[in-house]
Motif scaffolding. Sequence first.
Motif, PDB file in Angstrom:
ATOM      1  N   ALA A  85      33.334  32.066  42.171  1.00 33.84           N
ATOM      2  CA  ALA A  85      33.956  33.418  42.095  1.00 33.84           C
ATOM      3  C   ALA A  85      34.800  33.636  43.566  1.00 33.84           C
ATOM      4  O   ALA A  85      36.122  34.006  43.388  1.00 33.84           O
ATOM      5  N   ARG A  86      33.989  33.578  44.523  1.00 29.05           N
ATOM      6  CA  ARG A  86      34.516  33.792  46.060  1.00 29.05           C
ATOM      7  C   ARG A  86      35.640  32.886  46.119  1.00 29.05           C
ATOM      8  O   ARG A  86      36.833  33.175  46.710  1.00 29.05           O
ATOM      9  N   ALA A  87      35.425  31.517  45.868  1.00 27.87           N
ATOM     10  CA  ALA A  87      36.575  30.445  45.937  1.00 27.87           C
ATOM     11  C   ALA A  87      37.911  30.810  45.107  1.00 27.87           C
ATOM     12  O   ALA A  87      38.945  30.657  45.696  1.00 27.87           O
ATOM     13  N   TRP A  88      37.749  31.278  44.021  1.00 27.75           N
ATOM     14  CA  TRP A  88      38.759  31.505  43.057  1.00 27.75           C
ATOM     15  C   TRP A  88      39.377  32.598  43.467  1.00 27.75           C
ATOM     16  O   TRP A  88      40.806  32.607  43.623  1.00 27.75           O
ATOM     17  N   LEU A  89      38.816  33.666  43.800  1.00 26.10           N
ATOM     18  CA  LEU A  89      39.353  34.897  44.488  1.00 26.10           C
ATOM     19  C   LEU A  89      40.350  34.472  45.748  1.00 26.10           C
ATOM     20  O   LEU A  89      41.499  35.132  45.959  1.00 26.10           O
ATOM     21  N   SER A  90      39.871  33.583  46.797  1.00 26.03           N
ATOM     22  CA  SER A  90      40.427  33.142  48.109  1.00 26.03           C
ATOM     23  C   SER A  90      41.711  32.297  47.504  1.00 26.03           C
ATOM     24  O   SER A  90      42.645  32.417  48.277  1.00 26.03           O
ATOM     25  N   ARG A  91      41.592  31.894  46.231  1.00 29.24           N
ATOM     26  CA  ARG A  91      43.005  30.768  46.009  1.00 29.24           C
ATOM     27  C   ARG A  91      43.776  31.753  45.187  1.00 29.24           C
ATOM     28  O   ARG A  91      44.865  31.264  44.854  1.00 29.24           O
ATOM     29  N   ASN A  92      43.455  32.966  44.816  1.00 30.70           N
ATOM     30  CA  ASN A  92      44.265  33.830  44.101  1.00 30.70           C
ATOM     31  C   ASN A  92      44.313  35.317  44.669  1.00 30.70           C
ATOM     32  O   ASN A  92      43.876  36.271  43.980  1.00 30.70           O
ATOM     33  N   PRO A  93      45.287  35.254  45.819  1.00 33.49           N
ATOM     34  CA  PRO A  93      45.120  36.631  46.587  1.00 33.49           C
ATOM     35  C   PRO A  93      45.756  37.829  45.718  1.00 33.49           C
ATOM     36  O   PRO A  93      45.457  38.858  45.873  1.00 33.49           O
ATOM     37  N   VAL A 117      28.802  42.837  29.325  1.00 34.25           N
ATOM     38  CA  VAL A 117      29.926  43.111  30.356  1.00 34.25           C
ATOM     39  C   VAL A 117      29.041  43.542  31.616  1.00 34.25           C
ATOM     40  O   VAL A 117      28.007  44.059  31.448  1.00 34.25           O
ATOM     41  N   ALA A 118      29.463  42.940  32.705  1.00 40.97           N
ATOM     42  CA  ALA A 118      28.701  43.219  33.861  1.00 40.97           C
ATOM     43  C   ALA A 118      27.314  42.676  33.755  1.00 40.97           C
ATOM     44  O   ALA A 118      26.477  43.392  34.056  1.00 40.97           O
ATOM     45  N   ALA A 119      27.206  41.471  33.563  1.00 41.11           N
ATOM     46  CA  ALA A 119      25.779  40.705  33.198  1.00 41.11           C
ATOM     47  C   ALA A 119      24.947  40.642  34.384  1.00 41.11           C
ATOM     48  O   ALA A 119      23.915  40.967  34.184  1.00 41.11           O
ATOM     49  N   PHE A 120      25.972  40.450  35.306  1.00 45.70           N
ATOM     50  CA  PHE A 120      24.856  40.480  36.807  1.00 45.70           C
ATOM     51  C   PHE A 120      25.754  40.903  37.858  1.00 45.70           C
ATOM     52  O   PHE A 120      27.124  40.816  37.694  1.00 45.70           O
ATOM     53  N   GLU A 121      25.426  41.085  38.943  1.00 46.32           N
ATOM     54  CA  GLU A 121      26.093  41.349  40.223  1.00 46.32           C
ATOM     55  C   GLU A 121      26.729  40.112  40.686  1.00 46.32           C
ATOM     56  O   GLU A 121      25.892  39.167  40.885  1.00 46.32           O
ATOM     57  N   LEU A 122      27.980  40.047  40.955  1.00 44.05           N
ATOM     58  CA  LEU A 122      28.344  38.746  41.891  1.00 44.05           C
ATOM     59  C   LEU A 122      28.115  39.129  43.459  1.00 44.05           C
ATOM     60  O   LEU A 122      28.290  40.513  44.011  1.00 44.05           O
ATOM     61  N   GLU A 123      27.692  38.301  44.013  1.00 47.61           N
ATOM     62  CA  GLU A 123      27.331  38.075  45.484  1.00 47.61           C
ATOM     63  C   GLU A 123      28.496  37.906  46.130  1.00 47.61           C
ATOM     64  O   GLU A 123      29.054  36.695  46.198  1.00 47.61           O
ATOM     65  N   MET A 124      29.217  38.880  46.593  1.00 48.93           N
ATOM     66  CA  MET A 124      30.474  38.773  47.271  1.00 48.93           C
ATOM     67  C   MET A 124      30.450  38.558  48.914  1.00 48.93           C
ATOM     68  O   MET A 124      31.496  38.418  49.550  1.00 48.93           O
ATOM     69  N   GLY A 125      29.139  38.679  49.385  1.00 52.03           N
ATOM     70  CA  GLY A 125      29.142  38.623  50.824  1.00 52.03           C
ATOM     71  C   GLY A 125      29.019  37.296  51.543  1.00 52.03           C
ATOM     72  O   GLY A 125      29.143  36.366  51.041  1.00 52.03           O
TER      73      GLY A 125
END
Length: 125
Positions: A85-93, A117-125
């Motif tokens: 998810a972090r990789a996708w977000l970095s490629r889709n500003p 919905v919101a099944a688990f927390e994304l680890e964005m750090g």
Amino acid sequence: MSIGLERRRATYLRGHAAERRALLFLMLKGYRPLARRYSAAGGEIDLIVKRGQTIAFVEVKARAAMDDALTAITPAKRRRFSRAARAWLSRNPWAGGLTWRADAVFIAPGRWPQHLVAAFELEMG
């Protein structure tokens, strides 16, 4: 073809059918697909969808029983999923100003898909 190879192929095909079913279900709920089977940073996201100002990274789990599907997202899977998810977000500003979350769709024979919905927390750090 060996039995192991046949079993892996059947599992692979069942997984893709579950992803198609989950995507159709989400589209009926108003989500628009952005990506399928996105793979990066050692992780994979089955579906990435958008509705309104929210991007949902979706894990699809197909199991014989719904209870088995509910327990199938392990901590290791969540870490790999979050890396992708972090990789996708970095490629889709363009998605930076939107809300992001990790959803799950559970598929079991003879049952309607279950969208968590919101099944688990994304680890964005």
